[in-house]
Design an enzyme around this catalytic site. Structure first.
Site, PDB file in Angstrom:
ATOM      1  N   ALA A 129       0.886  -1.117   0.026  1.00 50.94           N
ATOM      2  CA  ALA A 129       0.014   0.105   0.053  1.00 50.94           C
ATOM      3  C   ALA A 129       0.862   1.363   0.146  1.00 50.94           C
ATOM      4  O   ALA A 129       0.570   2.414  -0.673  1.00 50.94           O
ATOM      5  CB  ALA A 129      -0.845  -0.131   1.156  1.00 50.94           C
ATOM      6  N   VAL A 130       1.915   1.171   0.750  1.00 53.91           N
ATOM      7  CA  VAL A 130       2.807   2.387   0.969  1.00 53.91           C
ATOM      8  C   VAL A 130       3.638   2.589  -0.237  1.00 53.91           C
ATOM      9  O   VAL A 130       3.847   3.597  -0.970  1.00 53.91           O
ATOM     10  CB  VAL A 130       3.790   2.263   2.206  1.00 53.91           C
ATOM     11  CG1 VAL A 130       4.725   3.718   2.166  1.00 53.91           C
ATOM     12  CG2 VAL A 130       2.855   2.587   3.403  1.00 53.91           C
ATOM     13  N   CYS A 140       3.879   6.814  11.555  1.00 59.55           N
ATOM     14  CA  CYS A 140       2.589   7.738  11.017  1.00 59.55           C
ATOM     15  C   CYS A 140       1.754   8.519  12.050  1.00 59.55           C
ATOM     16  O   CYS A 140       1.884   9.835  11.787  1.00 59.55           O
ATOM     17  CB  CYS A 140       1.650   6.737  10.231  1.00 59.55           C
ATOM     18  SG  CYS A 140       1.050   5.379  10.938  1.00 59.55           S
ATOM     19  N   GLN A 189      -6.711   5.198  15.059  1.00 56.04           N
ATOM     20  CA  GLN A 189      -5.940   4.882  13.547  1.00 56.04           C
ATOM     21  C   GLN A 189      -6.646   4.011  12.596  1.00 56.04           C
ATOM     22  O   GLN A 189      -7.266   3.045  13.202  1.00 56.04           O
ATOM     23  CB  GLN A 189      -4.628   4.080  14.135  1.00 56.04           C
ATOM     24  CG  GLN A 189      -3.739   5.308  15.129  1.00 56.04           C
ATOM     25  CD  GLN A 189      -2.408   4.756  15.503  1.00 56.04           C
ATOM     26  OE1 GLN A 189      -2.028   5.020  16.220  1.00 56.04           O
ATOM     27  NE2 GLN A 189      -1.878   4.063  14.557  1.00 56.04           N
ATOM     28  N   ARG A 246      -7.467   1.329  17.267  1.00 56.54           N
ATOM     29  CA  ARG A 246      -7.656   1.133  15.968  1.00 56.54           C
ATOM     30  C   ARG A 246      -9.203   1.319  15.887  1.00 56.54           C
ATOM     31  O   ARG A 246      -9.838   0.840  16.664  1.00 56.54           O
ATOM     32  CB  ARG A 246      -7.491  -0.233  15.513  1.00 56.54           C
ATOM     33  CG  ARG A 246      -7.501  -0.682  14.142  1.00 56.54           C
ATOM     34  CD  ARG A 246      -6.266  -0.030  13.374  1.00 56.54           C
ATOM     35  NE  ARG A 246      -5.155  -0.714  13.689  1.00 56.54           N
ATOM     36  CZ  ARG A 246      -4.024  -0.343  13.179  1.00 56.54           C
ATOM     37  NH1 ARG A 246      -3.869   0.892  12.397  1.00 56.54           N
ATOM     38  NH2 ARG A 246      -2.630  -0.789  13.438  1.00 56.54           N
ATOM     39  N   HIS A 279      -5.431   8.901   9.844  1.00 60.84           N
ATOM     40  CA  HIS A 279      -5.667   8.629  11.470  1.00 60.84           C
ATOM     41  C   HIS A 279      -6.035  10.216  11.830  1.00 60.84           C
ATOM     42  O   HIS A 279      -5.725  11.396  11.428  1.00 60.84           O
ATOM     43  CB  HIS A 279      -4.112   8.458  11.893  1.00 60.84           C
ATOM     44  CG  HIS A 279      -3.690   7.098  11.580  1.00 60.84           C
ATOM     45  ND1 HIS A 279      -4.205   5.996  11.097  1.00 60.84           N
ATOM     46  CD2 HIS A 279      -2.139   6.425  11.943  1.00 60.84           C
ATOM     47  CE1 HIS A 279      -3.451   4.982  10.814  1.00 60.84           C
ATOM     48  NE2 HIS A 279      -2.362   5.209  11.441  1.00 60.84           N
TER      49      HIS A 279
END
Length: 354
Positions: free
Chosen positions: A15-16, A132, A159, A238, A245
């Site tokens: 994903a990143v 992050c 998050q 979460r 976030h």
């Protein structure tokens, strides 16, 4: 004309990594400047790069001497094995995992906050990207800490599941469908169901009763601010959000400062956008942060329980600013430093010849 550097994106199928490639394409990098790299399992597959496709190369056989920068986001164990090899081959490694964040000899950098830590960096170096949740908090707090000092931070993070990778995204999507179809959700990535739920633990629990995710915010904030006296008390949660976030940040300053001055500092701060909250519109992951670059700040107010306390709400895209964009910004800063150094050298030559 300044020649663009050659870049390897390690973890390109994640994903990143995909967002890193998207940002580089948007910045005008061509396919001959960027190489997608991942494990043998993904090697040979194609990933999107703007309007083009890149074929993923096998990390185990990749020659890092062919690139100037290696942007790593393939997991801590991969970084521990391959980042030193990439650095030894002459590349500057910018690592998005926790593998090197707490090494005293490796800078931990958020360019809006401590770009000076990049001075003197050359090929063969490793630079760490912070967590992050830390990145978005320190971007918002840095101008205030610089002006009056911050003694203590209480932060509760909310998050998104993308912080747990593709598995987290899949689990939320599947469990949401299962819940809406009156089925029991299948649990795999998280310890408990995440759909329509909140989970008050991220990462492993440590002996002091805090999770590692919570302690990261203390360790990293002190290192980035270069101030071991800044105390951070974090609760990391979460929530069933795909991207972005959010954080409720309560901080105490060492000197008095007005809310008006704080608002002005934030409005002038690089990478920050203040949302005033008119008509009940406050910054949220969905309406503001997802897919965007800035750190959004809202709900700015005086803490009624402390004479120098201030509260605010901070939101950012954890995959973009919290990972991919921050790494690219580090690289961009190094390139600017290189250009400035080259200009100074040329100016010195011209002066000597005059």
């Amino acid at each position: 004309m300044n020649q663009k550097p050659n870049i390897a994106v390690v973890g390109a199928s994640g994903a990143v990594g995909e967002v890193m490639l998207s940002i580089l394409a948007d910045q005008g990098y061509r396919v001959d400047h960027v190489t997608a790299v991942a494990s043998e399992r993904s090697a040979g597959q194609d990933v999107e790069f703007g309007n083009a496709q890149l074929e993923i190369e096998d990390l185990a056989h990749f020659d890092f001497s062919t690139v100037d920068y290696a942007l790593f986001s393939a997991g801590g164990s991969v970084s521990k094995e391959y980042a030193p090899k990439a650095a030894a081959a002459g590349a500057i490694v910018i690592d998005n995992t926790s593998a090197f964040r707490y090494d005293d000899d490796i800078p931990l950098v958020v360019p809006e906050v401590n770009a000076h830590a990049l001075e003197g960096i050359e090929g063969g170096s490793i630079i760490a990207n912070p967590n992050c949740s830390t990145i978005q908090m320190v971007v918002a707090l840095a101008p205030i800490h610089e002006r009056v000092g911050i003694s203590r931070i209480n932060v509760a993070t909310y998050q998104s599941v993308s912080g747990a990778g593709r598995g987290g995204l899949r689990e939320l999507a599947m469990q949401t469908a299962e819940r809406l179809n009156f089925k029991d959700p299948k649990v795999s990535k998280f310890a408990q169901p995440i759909a329509f739920n909140v989970l008050p633990q991220i990462d492993e629990m440590l002996a002091n009763g805090y999770s590692r995710e919570e302690m990261k915010m203390l360790w990293e904030t002190q290192k980035i601010f270069e101030d071991p006296d800044v105390l951070v008390n974090a609760t990391a949660v979460r929530v069933p959000v795909f991207f972005g976030h959010a954080e409720a940040v309560h901080f105490e300053t060492r000197k008095d400062i007005s809310i008006e001055e704080v608002r002005q500092l934030l409005s002038d701060a690089p990478g920050v956008e203040v949302i005033e909250g008119a008509d009940m519109i406050h910054p949220t992951p969905v309406t503001h942060a997802a897919g965007k670059d800035p750190v959004y700040v809202g709900r700015l107010r005086r803490d009624l329980s402390h004479p120098r306390g201030i509260d605010m709400w901070v939101v950012a895209d954890n995959i973009r600013k919290g990972a991919a964009l921050n790494a690219v910004q580090i690289m961009d800063t190094l390139e600017k430093n290189k250009l400035l150094a080259g200009n100074m050298d040329q100016a010195n030559v011209n002066s000597a010849q005059a």
